[in-house]
Design a protein around this motif. Structure first.
Motif, PDB file in Angstrom:
ATOM      1  N   ALA A   7      30.674  55.714  42.791  1.00 33.60           N
ATOM      2  CA  ALA A   7      31.280  55.641  41.461  1.00 33.60           C
ATOM      3  C   ALA A   7      32.095  54.351  41.322  1.00 33.60           C
ATOM      4  O   ALA A   7      32.059  53.697  40.271  1.00 33.60           O
ATOM      5  N   PHE A   8      32.819  53.974  42.364  1.00 32.24           N
ATOM      6  CA  PHE A   8      33.587  52.731  42.342  1.00 32.24           C
ATOM      7  C   PHE A   8      32.664  51.527  42.192  1.00 32.24           C
ATOM      8  O   PHE A   8      32.938  50.612  41.411  1.00 32.24           O
ATOM      9  N   GLU A   9      31.546  51.523  42.935  1.00 34.91           N
ATOM     10  CA  GLU A   9      30.579  50.432  42.834  1.00 34.91           C
ATOM     11  C   GLU A   9      30.043  50.310  41.412  1.00 34.91           C
ATOM     12  O   GLU A   9      29.989  49.213  40.850  1.00 34.91           O
ATOM     13  N   GLU A  10      29.639  51.429  40.827  1.00 39.98           N
ATOM     14  CA  GLU A  10      29.063  51.418  39.480  1.00 39.98           C
ATOM     15  C   GLU A  10      30.085  50.978  38.437  1.00 39.98           C
ATOM     16  O   GLU A  10      29.777  50.169  37.562  1.00 39.98           O
ATOM     17  N   ALA A  11      31.304  51.501  38.518  1.00 36.67           N
ATOM     18  CA  ALA A  11      32.340  51.129  37.559  1.00 36.67           C
ATOM     19  C   ALA A  11      32.691  49.644  37.688  1.00 36.67           C
ATOM     20  O   ALA A  11      32.901  48.963  36.679  1.00 36.67           O
ATOM     21  N   THR A  12      32.719  49.137  38.907  1.00 36.97           N
ATOM     22  CA  THR A  12      33.008  47.725  39.143  1.00 36.97           C
ATOM     23  C   THR A  12      31.905  46.844  38.581  1.00 36.97           C
ATOM     24  O   THR A  12      32.173  45.851  37.897  1.00 36.97           O
ATOM     25  N   LYS A  13      30.652  47.194  38.857  1.00 40.37           N
ATOM     26  CA  LYS A  13      29.515  46.427  38.328  1.00 40.37           C
ATOM     27  C   LYS A  13      29.540  46.396  36.809  1.00 40.37           C
ATOM     28  O   LYS A  13      29.328  45.348  36.194  1.00 40.37           O
ATOM     29  N   GLU A  14      29.793  47.540  36.199  1.00 43.15           N
ATOM     30  CA  GLU A  14      29.808  47.639  34.739  1.00 43.15           C
ATOM     31  C   GLU A  14      30.922  46.775  34.138  1.00 43.15           C
ATOM     32  O   GLU A  14      30.701  46.019  33.194  1.00 43.15           O
ATOM     33  N   ALA A  15      32.121  46.874  34.690  1.00 41.13           N
ATOM     34  CA  ALA A  15      33.259  46.107  34.164  1.00 41.13           C
ATOM     35  C   ALA A  15      33.036  44.611  34.332  1.00 41.13           C
ATOM     36  O   ALA A  15      33.231  43.831  33.400  1.00 41.13           O
ATOM     37  N   LEU A  16      32.623  44.188  35.523  1.00 45.13           N
ATOM     38  CA  LEU A  16      32.401  42.763  35.762  1.00 45.13           C
ATOM     39  C   LEU A  16      31.228  42.244  34.940  1.00 45.13           C
ATOM     40  O   LEU A  16      31.254  41.112  34.467  1.00 45.13           O
ATOM     41  N   GLY A  17      30.205  43.074  34.765  1.00 48.77           N
ATOM     42  CA  GLY A  17      29.063  42.699  33.935  1.00 48.77           C
ATOM     43  C   GLY A  17      29.449  42.473  32.486  1.00 48.77           C
ATOM     44  O   GLY A  17      28.823  41.680  31.777  1.00 48.77           O
ATOM     45  N   ASN A  18      30.497  43.157  32.027  1.00 47.58           N
ATOM     46  CA  ASN A  18      31.000  42.990  30.657  1.00 47.58           C
ATOM     47  C   ASN A  18      32.045  41.880  30.555  1.00 47.58           C
ATOM     48  O   ASN A  18      32.667  41.707  29.516  1.00 47.58           O
ATOM     49  N   GLY A  19      32.271  41.162  31.666  1.00 44.83           N
ATOM     50  CA  GLY A  19      33.221  40.058  31.658  1.00 44.83           C
ATOM     51  C   GLY A  19      34.670  40.473  31.834  1.00 44.83           C
ATOM     52  O   GLY A  19      35.576  39.652  31.689  1.00 44.83           O
ATOM     53  N   GLU A  20      34.910  41.732  32.144  1.00 46.95           N
ATOM     54  CA  GLU A  20      36.277  42.215  32.357  1.00 46.95           C
ATOM     55  C   GLU A  20      36.702  41.937  33.799  1.00 46.95           C
ATOM     56  O   GLU A  20      35.876  41.701  34.666  1.00 46.95           O
ATOM     57  N   SER A  21      38.007  41.988  34.047  1.00 46.57           N
ATOM     58  CA  SER A  21      38.497  41.879  35.420  1.00 46.57           C
ATOM     59  C   SER A  21      39.050  43.241  35.832  1.00 46.57           C
ATOM     60  O   SER A  21      39.390  44.073  34.990  1.00 46.57           O
ATOM     61  N   ILE A  22      39.141  43.452  37.130  1.00 48.27           N
ATOM     62  CA  ILE A  22      39.662  44.708  37.677  1.00 48.27           C
ATOM     63  C   ILE A  22      40.854  44.354  38.554  1.00 48.27           C
ATOM     64  O   ILE A  22      40.718  43.618  39.531  1.00 48.27           O
ATOM     65  N   GLN A  23      42.026  44.871  38.190  1.00 49.74           N
ATOM     66  CA  GLN A  23      43.247  44.568  38.927  1.00 49.74           C
ATOM     67  C   GLN A  23      43.750  45.840  39.603  1.00 49.74           C
ATOM     68  O   GLN A  23      44.075  46.822  38.931  1.00 49.74           O
ATOM     69  N   LEU A  24      43.801  45.811  40.916  1.00 40.90           N
ATOM     70  CA  LEU A  24      44.336  46.917  41.712  1.00 40.90           C
ATOM     71  C   LEU A  24      45.639  46.411  42.339  1.00 40.90           C
ATOM     72  O   LEU A  24      45.614  45.654  43.309  1.00 40.90           O
ATOM     73  N   ILE A  25      46.771  46.801  41.748  1.00 41.73           N
ATOM     74  CA  ILE A  25      48.078  46.299  42.169  1.00 41.73           C
ATOM     75  C   ILE A  25      48.263  46.530  43.669  1.00 41.73           C
ATOM     76  O   ILE A  25      48.059  47.625  44.184  1.00 41.73           O
ATOM     77  N   GLY A  26      48.651  45.480  44.371  1.00 38.14           N
ATOM     78  CA  GLY A  26      48.878  45.550  45.812  1.00 38.14           C
ATOM     79  C   GLY A  26      47.628  45.300  46.629  1.00 38.14           C
ATOM     80  O   GLY A  26      47.710  44.941  47.797  1.00 38.14           O
ATOM     81  N   PHE A  27      46.453  45.465  46.035  1.00 36.39           N
ATOM     82  CA  PHE A  27      45.200  45.258  46.761  1.00 36.39           C
ATOM     83  C   PHE A  27      44.574  43.933  46.385  1.00 36.39           C
ATOM     84  O   PHE A  27      44.325  43.092  47.238  1.00 36.39           O
ATOM     85  N   GLY A  28      44.293  43.746  45.083  1.00 33.80           N
ATOM     86  CA  GLY A  28      43.705  42.486  44.653  1.00 33.80           C
ATOM     87  C   GLY A  28      43.061  42.592  43.290  1.00 33.80           C
ATOM     88  O   GLY A  28      43.092  43.643  42.643  1.00 33.80           O
ATOM     89  N   THR A  29      42.471  41.477  42.853  1.00 31.24           N
ATOM     90  CA  THR A  29      41.849  41.393  41.545  1.00 31.24           C
ATOM     91  C   THR A  29      40.425  40.873  41.667  1.00 31.24           C
ATOM     92  O   THR A  29      40.188  39.844  42.308  1.00 31.24           O
ATOM     93  N   PHE A  30      39.485  41.579  41.051  1.00 27.70           N
ATOM     94  CA  PHE A  30      38.106  41.136  40.944  1.00 27.70           C
ATOM     95  C   PHE A  30      37.947  40.518  39.561  1.00 27.70           C
ATOM     96  O   PHE A  30      38.365  41.113  38.570  1.00 27.70           O
ATOM     97  N   SER A  31      37.339  39.346  39.476  1.00 24.55           N
ATOM     98  CA  SER A  31      37.112  38.708  38.185  1.00 24.55           C
ATOM     99  C   SER A  31      35.804  37.922  38.217  1.00 24.55           C
ATOM    100  O   SER A  31      35.226  37.704  39.285  1.00 24.55           O
ATOM    101  N   VAL A  32      35.356  37.507  37.034  1.00 22.31           N
ATOM    102  CA  VAL A  32      34.139  36.715  36.905  1.00 22.31           C
ATOM    103  C   VAL A  32      34.536  35.327  36.431  1.00 22.31           C
ATOM    104  O   VAL A  32      35.311  35.190  35.482  1.00 22.31           O
TER     105      VAL A  32
END
Length: 90
Positions: free
Chosen positions: A27-52
């Motif tokens: 589920a995490f993989e799918e949600a991450t792919k979907e968000a990044l595919g839409n040009g969004e970033s994912i910020q997990l406070i204390g862990f890190g940020t995924f962006s395109v």
């Protein structure tokens, strides 16, 4: 650590079954792919940020022949470690 080892470690740390942990990872993989595919970033406070980010076109060299080649522009996924993760690693 591969995916199965990650699932096993998550099951141990969370008290969930391996099946439930594997569902979470998928589920995490799918949600991450979907968000990044839409040009969004994912910020997990204390862990890190995924962006395109956009990598511009550039001229490169074929290492075998030395001939110049054109490398096309493309989007790439970038990860920036958060402070807590960075401190744990260093």
């Amino acid at each position: 650590m591969n995916k199965q080892e990650l699932v096993a470690a998550m099951a141990d740390k969370s008290g969930l079954s391996k099946v439930d942990s594997e569902k979470f990872v998928k589920a995490f993989e799918e949600a991450t792919k979907e968000a990044l595919g839409n040009g969004e970033s994912i910020q997990l406070i204390g862990f890190g940020t995924f962006s395109v980010t956009e990598r511009s076109a550039r001229t490169g060299r074929n290492p075998q022949t030395g001939k110049e080649i054109q490398i096309a522009a493309k989007k790439v996924v970038k990860f920036k470690a958060g402070k807590a993760l960075d401190e744990t690693v260093n």
